[in-house]
Design an enzyme around this catalytic site. Structure first.
Site, PDB file in Angstrom:
ATOM      1  N   GLY A  14      10.360   3.247  -4.450  1.00  0.00           N
ATOM      2  CA  GLY A  14      10.081   2.077  -5.273  1.00  0.00           C
ATOM      3  C   GLY A  14      10.585   0.758  -4.719  1.00  0.00           C
ATOM      4  N   HIS A 111      -1.390  -1.655  -0.423  1.00  0.00           N
ATOM      5  CA  HIS A 111      -1.712  -0.621   0.570  1.00  0.00           C
ATOM      6  C   HIS A 111      -1.227  -1.102   1.941  1.00  0.00           C
ATOM      7  CE1 HIS A 111      -3.811   2.728   2.352  1.00  0.00           C
ATOM      8  NE2 HIS A 111      -4.284   1.899   3.258  1.00  0.00           N
TER       9      HIS A 111
HETATM   10  C1  GAR Z   1       4.423   1.380   0.590  1.00  0.00           C
HETATM   11  O1  GAR Z   1       4.351   1.182   1.979  1.00  0.00           O
HETATM   12  C2  GAR Z   1       3.053   1.241  -0.040  1.00  0.00           C
HETATM   13  O2  GAR Z   1       2.250   0.267   0.556  1.00  0.00           O
HETATM   14  C3  GAR Z   1       2.492   2.621   0.213  1.00  0.00           C
HETATM   15  O3  GAR Z   1       3.553   3.498  -0.021  1.00  0.00           O
HETATM   16  C4  GAR Z   1       4.779   2.842   0.260  1.00  0.00           C
HETATM   17  C5  GAR Z   1       5.661   2.930  -0.954  1.00  0.00           C
HETATM   18  O4  GAR Z   1       6.950   2.450  -0.692  1.00  0.00           O
HETATM   19  N1  GAR Z   1       1.371   2.877  -0.636  1.00  0.00           N
HETATM   20  C6  GAR Z   1       0.322   3.601  -0.277  1.00  0.00           C
HETATM   21  O5  GAR Z   1       0.235   4.151   0.803  1.00  0.00           O
HETATM   22  C7  GAR Z   1      -0.757   3.711  -1.335  1.00  0.00           C
HETATM   23  N2  GAR Z   1      -2.013   4.081  -0.730  1.00  0.00           N
HETATM   24  P1  GAR Z   1       7.886   2.007  -1.879  1.00  0.00           P
HETATM   25  O6  GAR Z   1       7.955   3.199  -2.841  1.00  0.00           O
HETATM   26  O7  GAR Z   1       9.222   1.764  -1.231  1.00  0.00           O
HETATM   27  O8  GAR Z   1       7.323   0.793  -2.525  1.00  0.00           O
END
Ligand code: GAR
Length: 216
Positions: A14, A111
């Site tokens: 998160g 994304h």
């Molecule tokens: C982030 O890099 C986000 O862009 C990606 O997952 C990660 C979550 O990190 N999302 C995707 O790949 C969705 N298709 P976080 O939990 O530290 O925000």
């Protein structure tokens, strides 16, 4: 100023949600993060949200018969918290067309690629394999098809010689943490609106510089 009541949906650590919470700590920010909801029990981001005084909920997708049942419960939970707008922030679960339609133009996603390039998983691995010189991230309104929808904002970062997946992911993630709060600000303030399948801006943003990589 009434602030838009936003829920951030997470599946893991998160960090993007935390960036939104940090931005919303400023009373001038046009949105408040009123709920953080995870589909994975114990997702790291839940503790971060709670430490920041944000309400949290867990909706374990494994306890639902199918996607539709999960999405109905999700929708009910959002309504319980009087949520007006939803930000997917590392929410690694496909939403049904019914849910997406209900929240049409009130649902953003981030994304880690410059969409429409590299939708789906393993974005950095695929970008490195292709030898691209510029990578980045995208904030877009969600449509039923995965990683498709009107683009609000993008940030580009260089791909450097010797980068591995982790190095590139870390550089992109840093950009994500700046981009997502900025994109939500544009939408929540009404400066960016959806017009068909495009996002329009009330005021033309300042002309960005060109990113050359390698530098010229
Ligand atoms: C982030 O890099 C986000 O862009 C990606 O997952 C990660 C979550 O990190 N999302 C995707 O790949 C969705 N298709 P976080 O939990 O530290 O925000």
């Amino acid at each position: 100023m009434t602030r838009l009541r936003v829920a951030a949906l997470i599946s893991g650590r998160g960090s993007n949600m935390a960036a939104l919470v940090a931005a919303a700590a400023n009373p001038d920010y046009p949105a408040e993060i009123a709920l953080v909801l995870a589909n994975v029990p114990g997702a790291g981001g839940l503790a971060v949200a709670a430490e920041n005084g944000v309400a949290t909920e867990t909706l374990d997708h494994r306890s639902f018969a199918d996607r539709a049942a999960f999405d109905v419960a999700l929708d009910a939970r959002l309504r319980d918290h009087q949520i007006e707008f939803v930000c997917l922030a590392g929410f690694m679960r496909l939403l049904t067309a019914g849910f997406v339609e209900k929240w049409r133009n009130r649902l953003l996603n981030i994304h880690p690629s410059l969409l429409p390039a590299y939708p789906g998983l393993d974005t950095h691995k695929r970008a490195l394999a292709d030898g691209v010189r510029v990578a980045g991230c995208t904030v877009h309104f969600v449509r039923a098809k995965m990683d498709v929808g009107p683009i609000v904002a993008q940030a580009a970062v260089p791909v450097l010689q010797g980068d591995d997946e982790d190095a590139l992911a870390a550089r992109v993630l840093k950009a994500e943490h700046v981009l997502y709060p900025q994109a939500l600000r544009l939408v929540a303030s009404g400066a960016a609106t959806v017009d068909g399948e495009q996002v329009k801006f009330a005021k033309a943003p300042a002309t960005p510089a060109i990113l050359f990589n390698p530098p010229l």
